[in-house]
Design a protein around this motif. Sequence first.
Motif, PDB file in Angstrom:
ATOM      1  N   VAL A  46      48.817   7.725  81.673  1.00  0.00           N
ATOM      2  CA  VAL A  46      50.204   8.168  81.599  1.00  0.00           C
ATOM      3  C   VAL A  46      51.032   7.184  80.776  1.00  0.00           C
ATOM      4  N   VAL A  47      52.082   7.709  80.171  1.00  0.00           N
ATOM      5  CA  VAL A  47      53.087   6.884  79.498  1.00  0.00           C
ATOM      6  C   VAL A  47      54.424   7.238  80.128  1.00  0.00           C
ATOM      7  N   GLY A  48      55.230   6.223  80.361  1.00  0.00           N
ATOM      8  CA  GLY A  48      56.507   6.475  81.012  1.00  0.00           C
ATOM      9  C   GLY A  48      57.529   5.423  80.654  1.00  0.00           C
ATOM     10  N   LEU A  49      58.661   5.497  81.350  1.00  0.00           N
ATOM     11  CA  LEU A  49      59.761   4.588  81.098  1.00  0.00           C
ATOM     12  C   LEU A  49      59.961   3.658  82.286  1.00  0.00           C
ATOM     13  N   GLU A  50      59.765   2.369  82.030  1.00  0.00           N
ATOM     14  CA  GLU A  50      60.054   1.370  83.054  1.00  0.00           C
ATOM     15  C   GLU A  50      61.565   1.251  83.212  1.00  0.00           C
ATOM     16  N   LYS A  51      62.274   1.200  82.070  1.00  0.00           N
ATOM     17  CA  LYS A  51      63.735   1.185  82.062  1.00  0.00           C
ATOM     18  C   LYS A  51      64.211   2.308  81.161  1.00  0.00           C
ATOM     19  N   PRO A  52      64.885   3.306  81.704  1.00  0.00           N
ATOM     20  CA  PRO A  52      65.398   4.392  80.854  1.00  0.00           C
ATOM     21  C   PRO A  52      66.652   3.942  80.101  1.00  0.00           C
ATOM     22  N   PRO A  53      67.046   4.665  79.066  1.00  0.00           N
ATOM     23  CA  PRO A  53      68.282   4.328  78.355  1.00  0.00           C
ATOM     24  C   PRO A  53      69.493   4.544  79.254  1.00  0.00           C
ATOM     25  N   ARG A  54      70.537   3.773  79.007  1.00  0.00           N
ATOM     26  CA  ARG A  54      71.729   3.857  79.838  1.00  0.00           C
ATOM     27  C   ARG A  54      72.740   4.843  79.250  1.00  0.00           C
ATOM     28  N   LYS A  55      73.756   5.148  80.036  1.00  0.00           N
ATOM     29  CA  LYS A  55      74.759   6.121  79.628  1.00  0.00           C
ATOM     30  C   LYS A  55      75.566   5.611  78.437  1.00  0.00           C
ATOM     31  N   GLN A 120      57.885   6.812  69.609  1.00  0.00           N
ATOM     32  CA  GLN A 120      57.885   8.265  69.829  1.00  0.00           C
ATOM     33  C   GLN A 120      58.983   8.680  70.821  1.00  0.00           C
ATOM     34  N   LEU A 121      59.106   7.938  71.925  1.00  0.00           N
ATOM     35  CA  LEU A 121      60.103   8.284  72.934  1.00  0.00           C
ATOM     36  C   LEU A 121      61.519   8.091  72.408  1.00  0.00           C
ATOM     37  N   SER A 122      61.754   7.037  71.627  1.00  0.00           N
ATOM     38  CA  SER A 122      63.080   6.803  71.045  1.00  0.00           C
ATOM     39  C   SER A 122      63.468   7.932  70.102  1.00  0.00           C
ATOM     40  N   ARG A 123      62.518   8.357  69.286  1.00  0.00           N
ATOM     41  CA  ARG A 123      62.773   9.464  68.364  1.00  0.00           C
ATOM     42  C   ARG A 123      63.110  10.747  69.134  1.00  0.00           C
ATOM     43  N   HIS A 124      62.374  10.977  70.203  1.00  0.00           N
ATOM     44  CA  HIS A 124      62.590  12.168  71.027  1.00  0.00           C
ATOM     45  C   HIS A 124      63.943  12.102  71.737  1.00  0.00           C
ATOM     46  N   PHE A 125      64.322  10.915  72.208  1.00  0.00           N
ATOM     47  CA  PHE A 125      65.600  10.725  72.895  1.00  0.00           C
ATOM     48  C   PHE A 125      66.772  10.961  71.952  1.00  0.00           C
ATOM     49  N   PHE A 134      64.731  11.268  80.345  1.00  0.00           N
ATOM     50  CA  PHE A 134      65.336  10.006  79.970  1.00  0.00           C
ATOM     51  C   PHE A 134      66.455   9.558  80.904  1.00  0.00           C
ATOM     52  N   SER A 135      66.718  10.301  81.955  1.00  0.00           N
ATOM     53  CA  SER A 135      67.726   9.880  82.929  1.00  0.00           C
ATOM     54  C   SER A 135      67.040   9.181  84.094  1.00  0.00           C
ATOM     55  N   LYS A 136      67.792   8.305  84.762  1.00  0.00           N
ATOM     56  CA  LYS A 136      67.243   7.571  85.893  1.00  0.00           C
ATOM     57  C   LYS A 136      67.076   8.521  87.056  1.00  0.00           C
ATOM     58  N   LEU A 137      65.975   8.395  87.773  1.00  0.00           N
ATOM     59  CA  LEU A 137      65.693   9.259  88.906  1.00  0.00           C
ATOM     60  C   LEU A 137      66.539   8.829  90.096  1.00  0.00           C
ATOM     61  N   ARG A 138      67.333   9.722  90.623  1.00  0.00           N
ATOM     62  CA  ARG A 138      68.225   9.409  91.745  1.00  0.00           C
ATOM     63  C   ARG A 138      67.659  10.038  93.010  1.00  0.00           C
ATOM     64  N   PHE A 139      67.378   9.199  93.996  1.00  0.00           N
ATOM     65  CA  PHE A 139      66.951   9.715  95.305  1.00  0.00           C
ATOM     66  C   PHE A 139      67.240   8.697  96.387  1.00  0.00           C
TER      67      PHE A 139
END
Length: 139
Positions: A46-55, A120-125, A134-139
Amino acid sequence: MVQQQRFLKEKKVVLILSGRYAGKKAAIVSHSDEGDKKHKFGHCLVVGLEKPPRKITKDMGVKKRAKRSRMVPFVKVINTNHIMPTRYSLNLKFNKDVVSKEALKNPVKKAAARKEVKKQLSRHFKKGENTWFFSKLRF
């Protein structure tokens, strides 16, 4: 005989349930139901985001926008029992030569894989696609 899990496919977005990246979103690059010598269980690369981009707001300057849109990716092999699939998928194509299980064994190749994923993720974002990923998971 291991039962095949048809819902775990390439590009499927999953949530990681345990370990260092618990609660993070990731996308499946490759999947193995059986396993191999090192991983004797069903697993996914898997590939993922340790730190997503901020608002970002429109009154921010160019430098601040660039800094806040940075992201920190990860590449990892994870047991299929420790991920939860979602209904979303990520339309990205990663270079299989760079992003692979073999690349994770060598630190230099692993750094190159993370760099490829980040590009790749930056280009997609920046295109504005799959904003949920690309948003932080809220739970």
